[in-house]
Design an enzyme around this catalytic site. Structure first.
Site, short mmCIF file in Angstrom:
data_model
loop_
_atom_site.label_atom_id
_atom_site.label_comp_id
_atom_site.label_asym_id
_atom_site.label_seq_id
_atom_site.Cartn_x
_atom_site.Cartn_y
_atom_site.Cartn_z
N TYR A 35 -2.91 -8.33 17.38
CA TYR A 35 -2.05 -8.46 16.20
C TYR A 35 -1.88 -10.17 16.14
O TYR A 35 -1.69 -10.69 15.11
CB TYR A 35 -0.61 -7.83 16.37
CG TYR A 35 0.47 -8.30 15.56
CD1 TYR A 35 0.54 -8.04 14.20
CD2 TYR A 35 1.57 -9.01 16.15
CE1 TYR A 35 1.79 -8.67 13.48
CE2 TYR A 35 2.54 -9.42 15.29
CZ TYR A 35 2.60 -9.20 14.10
OH TYR A 35 3.77 -9.78 13.28
N SER A 40 12.38 -12.50 15.83
CA SER A 40 12.91 -11.06 15.51
C SER A 40 13.82 -10.92 14.32
O SER A 40 14.87 -11.26 14.60
CB SER A 40 13.40 -10.45 16.77
OG SER A 40 12.66 -10.87 17.93
N ILE A 46 0.82 -1.29 0.08
CA ILE A 46 0.10 0.13 0.08
C ILE A 46 0.95 1.39 -0.19
O ILE A 46 0.78 2.38 -0.60
CB ILE A 46 -1.01 -0.08 1.23
CG1 ILE A 46 -2.12 0.83 1.17
CG2 ILE A 46 -0.15 0.25 2.44
CD1 ILE A 46 -3.16 0.61 2.20
N VAL A 52 -0.18 -4.86 9.03
CA VAL A 52 -0.08 -4.33 10.32
C VAL A 52 1.04 -5.29 11.15
O VAL A 52 0.53 -6.45 11.36
CB VAL A 52 -1.25 -3.89 10.98
CG1 VAL A 52 -0.55 -3.18 12.33
CG2 VAL A 52 -2.26 -3.00 10.38
N ARG A 85 15.69 -10.79 25.26
CA ARG A 85 14.45 -11.54 24.74
C ARG A 85 15.07 -11.94 23.09
O ARG A 85 14.81 -13.05 22.55
CB ARG A 85 13.23 -10.75 24.69
CG ARG A 85 12.17 -11.54 23.89
CD ARG A 85 10.93 -10.84 23.78
NE ARG A 85 9.90 -11.32 22.89
CZ ARG A 85 10.03 -10.74 21.65
NH1 ARG A 85 10.77 -9.69 21.23
NH2 ARG A 85 9.29 -11.07 20.66
N1 LIG Z 1 10.37 -8.37 11.24
C1 LIG Z 1 10.19 -9.31 12.26
O1 LIG Z 1 11.05 -9.57 13.08
C2 LIG Z 1 8.76 -10.03 12.11
C3 LIG Z 1 8.40 -10.85 13.02
C4 LIG Z 1 7.35 -11.46 13.12
C5 LIG Z 1 6.34 -11.49 12.17
N2 LIG Z 1 6.75 -10.72 11.11
C6 LIG Z 1 6.01 -10.47 9.80
O2 LIG Z 1 6.51 -10.33 8.49
C7 LIG Z 1 5.94 -9.78 7.91
C8 LIG Z 1 6.95 -8.38 7.50
O3 LIG Z 1 7.45 -7.78 8.55
P1 LIG Z 1 8.18 -6.38 8.54
O4 LIG Z 1 8.78 -6.23 9.69
O5 LIG Z 1 8.70 -6.11 7.22
O6 LIG Z 1 6.76 -5.30 8.73
P2 LIG Z 1 6.61 -3.93 8.08
O7 LIG Z 1 5.49 -3.28 9.10
O8 LIG Z 1 8.09 -3.19 7.97
O9 LIG Z 1 5.84 -4.23 6.80
C9 LIG Z 1 4.69 -4.58 6.34
C10 LIG Z 1 4.23 -3.99 5.14
O10 LIG Z 1 2.88 -4.20 4.88
C11 LIG Z 1 2.16 -2.85 4.28
N3 LIG Z 1 0.61 -2.98 4.56
C12 LIG Z 1 0.18 -2.73 5.57
N4 LIG Z 1 -1.30 -2.75 5.60
C13 LIG Z 1 -1.27 -2.99 4.21
C14 LIG Z 1 -2.45 -3.25 3.49
N5 LIG Z 1 -3.92 -2.89 3.88
N6 LIG Z 1 -2.28 -3.35 2.08
C15 LIG Z 1 -1.18 -3.47 1.74
N7 LIG Z 1 0.10 -3.50 2.42
C16 LIG Z 1 -0.10 -3.24 3.72
C17 LIG Z 1 3.15 -1.93 4.78
O11 LIG Z 1 2.91 -0.49 4.17
C18 LIG Z 1 4.44 -2.39 5.09
O12 LIG Z 1 5.14 -1.97 3.93
C19 LIG Z 1 4.38 -9.01 8.52
O13 LIG Z 1 3.52 -9.59 8.23
C20 LIG Z 1 4.99 -9.20 10.16
O14 LIG Z 1 3.82 -9.34 10.87
C21 LIG Z 1 7.92 -9.87 11.04
#
Ligand SMILES: NC(=O)c1ccc[n+]([C@@H]2O[C@H](COP(=O)([O-])OP(=O)(O)OC[C@H]3O[C@@H](n4cnc5c(N)ncnc54)[C@H](O)[C@@H]3O)[C@@H](O)[C@H]2O)c1
Length: 278
Positions: free
Chosen positions: A149, A178, A48, A87, A187
């Protein structure tokens, strides 16, 4: 060679024509954006948020995951989906609902209609965030989310399970710990997932045959572990990174006070987020 040491990717082509990655403008999306080109002729990157112009081997597709028609168009012609969009932190339910719950439903429904056979779902450790730190969990441990979440990620896992049983769409749900450049606290010394290990996990989740619906934990080969990945053995995931390189810095800072719940639960500070809007 014993069966246990055989790599399930032996003899398997680890390249396809087109991979869709949602959430491509996010932290992990930025990490994987170029890396995924090793595994596909074309990577369709979507978010988005602004993704800039298409790089070599790329298609850029802006899309709000909460819009079913837009998601239907987005999914046309792809071989596999890496679903990172949504999110990614604890927020009010009204923000989680369209992006993570409606959005994941829209994606699976579009995959069904277009005949996509494999999805890698970025789930989260926050599905099991209310288990105590130190408790050993595996893929069969019942969810114990630490917020809206985490509830939305548990929903995504159950949806993926249903779409496999009913429609044969295979999913690997990655309960990512993480995944950041460094482990920043005690953690994260346990939950840290390095980017090379993340890439290995995504590659295996896309290409290992016959995964059905599999839950796998995403952590590197850290000294201390809370998650047993033996039930995801089918993937043959062998992490090679470790948080040990960050230990001296992390332990130079005093631990959290004994009465801070962020130090009790696997979800860390997420257990203290909200309530919202009181
Ligand atoms: N980084 C981590 O350590 C971690 C840990 C557990 C889970 N995750 C999961 O991995 C995925 C990526 O993580 P991240 O750290 O890159 O998160 P991030 O928040 O940096 O990226 C998520 C992306 O999703 C997009 N987004 C949000 N709402 C949207 C919508 N309605 N339509 C289209 N796009 C939308 C955002 O613009 C963002 O660019 C996520 O699903 C997160 O929940 C990440």
């Amino acid at each position: 060679m014993s069966l246990a040491s055989q790599d399930p990717l032996d003899g398997v082509t680890t390249r396809c024509h087109r991979i869709l990655m949602t959430g491509a403008a996010g932290n992990l999306g930025k990490v994987l954006r170029d890396r995924l080109k090793r595994y596909a002729d074309v990577v369709r990157v979507s978010d988005i948020a602004d993704l800039g112009t298409a790089r070599e081997q790329e298609e850029v597709a802006a899309c709000d995951l909460s819009d079913p028609r837009a998601v239907h168009e987005l999914v046309a012609g792809v071989d596999a989906i890496v679903h990172l969009g949504g999110v990614s932190v604890e927020r009010p339910f009204e923000e989680i609902l369209p992006a993570n719950i409606q959005g994941t439903y829209n994606l699976y429904e579009a995959a069904r209609r277009h005949g996509v056979r494999r999805i890698v779902f970025a789930s989260s450790n926050h599905v099991i965030g209310y288990y105590k730190q130190g408790e050993m969990l595996d893929a069969d441990t019942p969810p114990r989310p630490d917020g809206y979440y985490g509830v939305s990620k548990a929903f995504g896992e159950q949806l993926a399970s249903f779409y496999f049983d009913r429609h044969g769409i295979e999913t690997v749900a990655l309960r990512i710990g993480s995944s950041f450049p460094e482990a920043k606290d005690r953690r994260m010394m346990v939950t840290w997932l390095g980017y090379d290990d993340l890439e290995q996990l995504i590659k295996r989740s896309i290409f290992v045959p016959d995964v059905g619906f599999t839950i796998a934990y995403g952590a590197s080969a850290n000294r201390d572990r809370w998650w047993d990945n033996s039930k995801a053995a089918r993937l043959g995931f062998r992490p090679v990174e470790s948080s040990e390189q960050f230990r001296a810095r992390v332990e130079s800072v005093p631990p959290l006070p004994a009465d801070d719940p962020a130090g009790w639960y696997q979800g860390g500070a997420f257990v203290k987020a909200g309530p919202f809007g009181d």
